[in-house]
Every structure is written in structure tokens, then in C-alpha cells.
Design an enzyme around this catalytic site. Structure first.
Site, PDB file in Angstrom:
ATOM      1  N   TYR A  14       0.811  -1.224   0.000  1.00 19.81           N
ATOM      2  CA  TYR A  14       0.000   0.000   0.000  1.00 19.81           C
ATOM      3  C   TYR A  14       0.844   1.275   0.000  1.00 19.81           C
ATOM      4  O   TYR A  14       0.307   2.378  -0.051  1.00 19.81           O
ATOM      5  CB  TYR A  14      -0.911   0.034   1.231  1.00 19.81           C
ATOM      6  CG  TYR A  14      -1.887  -1.105   1.290  1.00 19.81           C
ATOM      7  CD1 TYR A  14      -2.966  -1.168   0.415  1.00 19.81           C
ATOM      8  CD2 TYR A  14      -1.740  -2.122   2.224  1.00 19.81           C
ATOM      9  CE1 TYR A  14      -3.872  -2.212   0.472  1.00 19.81           C
ATOM     10  CE2 TYR A  14      -2.639  -3.174   2.284  1.00 19.81           C
ATOM     11  CZ  TYR A  14      -3.701  -3.210   1.407  1.00 19.81           C
ATOM     12  OH  TYR A  14      -4.597  -4.244   1.461  1.00 19.81           O
ATOM     13  N   HIS A  19      -4.595   6.168  -1.286  1.00 18.18           N
ATOM     14  CA  HIS A  19      -5.162   6.167   0.069  1.00 18.18           C
ATOM     15  C   HIS A  19      -4.090   6.392   1.134  1.00 18.18           C
ATOM     16  O   HIS A  19      -4.401   6.750   2.266  1.00 18.18           O
ATOM     17  CB  HIS A  19      -5.862   4.832   0.305  1.00 18.18           C
ATOM     18  CG  HIS A  19      -7.161   4.909   1.033  1.00 18.18           C
ATOM     19  ND1 HIS A  19      -7.924   6.048   1.143  1.00 18.18           N
ATOM     20  CD2 HIS A  19      -7.863   3.939   1.682  1.00 18.18           C
ATOM     21  CE1 HIS A  19      -9.020   5.777   1.830  1.00 18.18           C
ATOM     22  NE2 HIS A  19      -9.003   4.511   2.176  1.00 18.18           N
ATOM     23  N   TYR A  65      -4.876  -0.488   9.922  1.00 17.05           N
ATOM     24  CA  TYR A  65      -5.521  -0.316   8.625  1.00 17.05           C
ATOM     25  C   TYR A  65      -6.505   0.847   8.728  1.00 17.05           C
ATOM     26  O   TYR A  65      -6.993   1.187   9.806  1.00 17.05           O
ATOM     27  CB  TYR A  65      -6.193  -1.597   8.097  1.00 17.05           C
ATOM     28  CG  TYR A  65      -5.174  -2.614   7.653  1.00 17.05           C
ATOM     29  CD1 TYR A  65      -4.664  -2.579   6.368  1.00 17.05           C
ATOM     30  CD2 TYR A  65      -4.702  -3.568   8.545  1.00 17.05           C
ATOM     31  CE1 TYR A  65      -3.696  -3.490   5.963  1.00 17.05           C
ATOM     32  CE2 TYR A  65      -3.737  -4.485   8.149  1.00 17.05           C
ATOM     33  CZ  TYR A  65      -3.233  -4.433   6.860  1.00 17.05           C
ATOM     34  OH  TYR A  65      -2.270  -5.326   6.475  1.00 17.05           O
ATOM     35  N   ASN A  67      -9.617   1.640   8.054  1.00 11.87           N
ATOM     36  CA  ASN A  67     -10.973   1.627   8.595  1.00 11.87           C
ATOM     37  C   ASN A  67     -11.039   1.505  10.111  1.00 11.87           C
ATOM     38  O   ASN A  67     -12.112   1.667  10.693  1.00 11.87           O
ATOM     39  CB  ASN A  67     -11.782   0.495   7.957  1.00 11.87           C
ATOM     40  CG  ASN A  67     -11.950   0.686   6.471  1.00 11.87           C
ATOM     41  OD1 ASN A  67     -11.531   1.693   5.895  1.00 11.87           O
ATOM     42  ND2 ASN A  67     -12.575  -0.277   5.827  1.00 11.87           N
ATOM     43  N   ASN A 113     -13.589   6.352   5.380  1.00  9.89           N
ATOM     44  CA  ASN A 113     -13.702   5.384   6.474  1.00  9.89           C
ATOM     45  C   ASN A 113     -12.704   5.607   7.599  1.00  9.89           C
ATOM     46  O   ASN A 113     -13.001   5.324   8.759  1.00  9.89           O
ATOM     47  CB  ASN A 113     -13.593   3.956   5.936  1.00  9.89           C
ATOM     48  CG  ASN A 113     -14.826   3.562   5.154  1.00  9.89           C
ATOM     49  OD1 ASN A 113     -15.930   4.012   5.453  1.00  9.89           O
ATOM     50  ND2 ASN A 113     -14.654   2.737   4.144  1.00  9.89           N
TER      51      ASN A 113
END
Length: 185
Positions: A14, A19, A65, A67, A113
Site C-alpha cells: 500500500y 489512500h 488499517y 478503517n 472510512n
């Protein structure tokens, strides 16, 4: 004392995704002050701490993470007894064109989120540094879009914006939020 949270997802897969622009930005700001992050399991985050301009500053990258970012934020905020007005969250914003920066205090989560998770545990009265990543073209899936890497040209634009934030970050430490807001646009 100031708490600065960069939002993103842990893991090399990631690292350069849209994001993760919050992680990328906070790493750039911390490196400006010659800081490095270390893992703090009890806070579910990577953390870098320093005293800058006679003010304690804590940078965190939640390892929960995106969320579940609120889990880390509430642990650090509570442990250090940090006031809402001293909390700054740096995150991606799909509703802003790539590289555009906006600063605001309070407000909604815009469907993000990571912000939703933070709002649940501390409310929404904190400061946000929003970095635009733009919207996907041709009705591509939003989740797929934000979890994909920047193109080379997008990354250059994003890094110029991040450098702008890092170069003007001292204004936050000086409590000059209006001036910071004007400098980053």
C-alpha cells in the site's frame, strides 16, 4: 502538545497508493525534523516524538488499517491527554483534484472510512489537512482507485503538495492556522 496523524494502510503493498497519501505526508514532515518512526504496539501505531519550538509533537501512523484508525488515535490521545484543537489528521480526499490541499476544523467525514473511525471515538472537532487525490475516471470502482498506486505524473503533483505542507508546517507549531491555510492553497 500536538498530535499529528497520517492516515493510510500498513504494508509495502500500500506504500504508494492514493489512500496512503497521509502516511507519505507525515513521513515527509517528520523527516524535515530528522525524526524516524518506531512501532508502539500498545498504541497500535508507528510513532515519532520530538520537542520542536518548545512544543511536544507526536506523529503517528496507525497500524490498524485505515478503517480502524480510531483505535490508535483514541489510545494516543487519551494517554497523552491531548485536546481536540491540538489534533491534526492528514488524509486523502477524493473530492479534491489531485494535489489540491484544504485545511479545516471539524465537519463531516465525506465518506472517508478512516475519518469515520476517528469520529466514532473522539468526535469530529479535530483539524484536518485534506490532500486531493481526484476521482476515478470512467466510473471505475472507488475502492479500487484509492488502493492503486499513483501514476508517475500524479505522484509528482502529490509530492509538490506534500512538500508545501511540510515547508509550512512550522506555522501550525506557531499556532498560525490562518496563515498555514493561506500558504498551502
Amino acid at each position: 502538545m500536538i498530535l499529528v496523524i497520517g492516515l493510510g494502510n500498513p504494508g509495502t503493498e500500500y506504500q504508494y497508493t492514493r489512500h496512503n497519501i497521509g502516511f507519505i505526508a507525515i513521513e515527509r514532515i517528520a523527516s524535515k525534523y530528522h525524526l524516524s518512526f518506531s512501532i508502539k504496539k500498545k498504541f497500535n501505531c508507528e510513532i515519532a516524538e520530538a520537542v520542536i519550538d518548545r512544543q511536544k509533537i507526536i506523529f503517528i501512523k496507525p497500524t490498524t488499517y485505515m478503517n480502524l484508525s480510531g483505535k490508535s488515535v483514541i489510545l494516543v490521545k487519551t494517554y497523552y491527554n491531548i485536546k481536540y484543537e491540538k489534533v491534526f489528521v492528514i488524509h486523502d480526499d477524493i473530492d479534491l483534484e489531485i494535489g489540491r490541499i484544504k485545511f479545516k476544523t471539524g465537519g463531516g467525514n465525506g465518506g472517508h472510512n478512516g475519518l469515520k473511525s476517528i469520529d466514532v471515538v473522539i468526535g469530529n472537532h479535530y483539524n484536518r489537512i485534506r490532500i486531493g487525490i481526484g476521482r476515478p475516471k470512467n466510473n471505475h470502482d472507488v475502492a479500487d482507485y484509492v488502493l492503486n498506486n499513483f501514476s508517475e505524473s500524479e505522484y509528482k503533483i502529490a509530492m509538490q503538495s506534500i512538500d508545501n505542507i511540510a515547508n509550512n508546517f512550522g506555522l501550525i507549531l506557531e499556532h498560525k492556522l490562518a496563515e498555514f491555510t493561506n500558504k498551502i492553497v
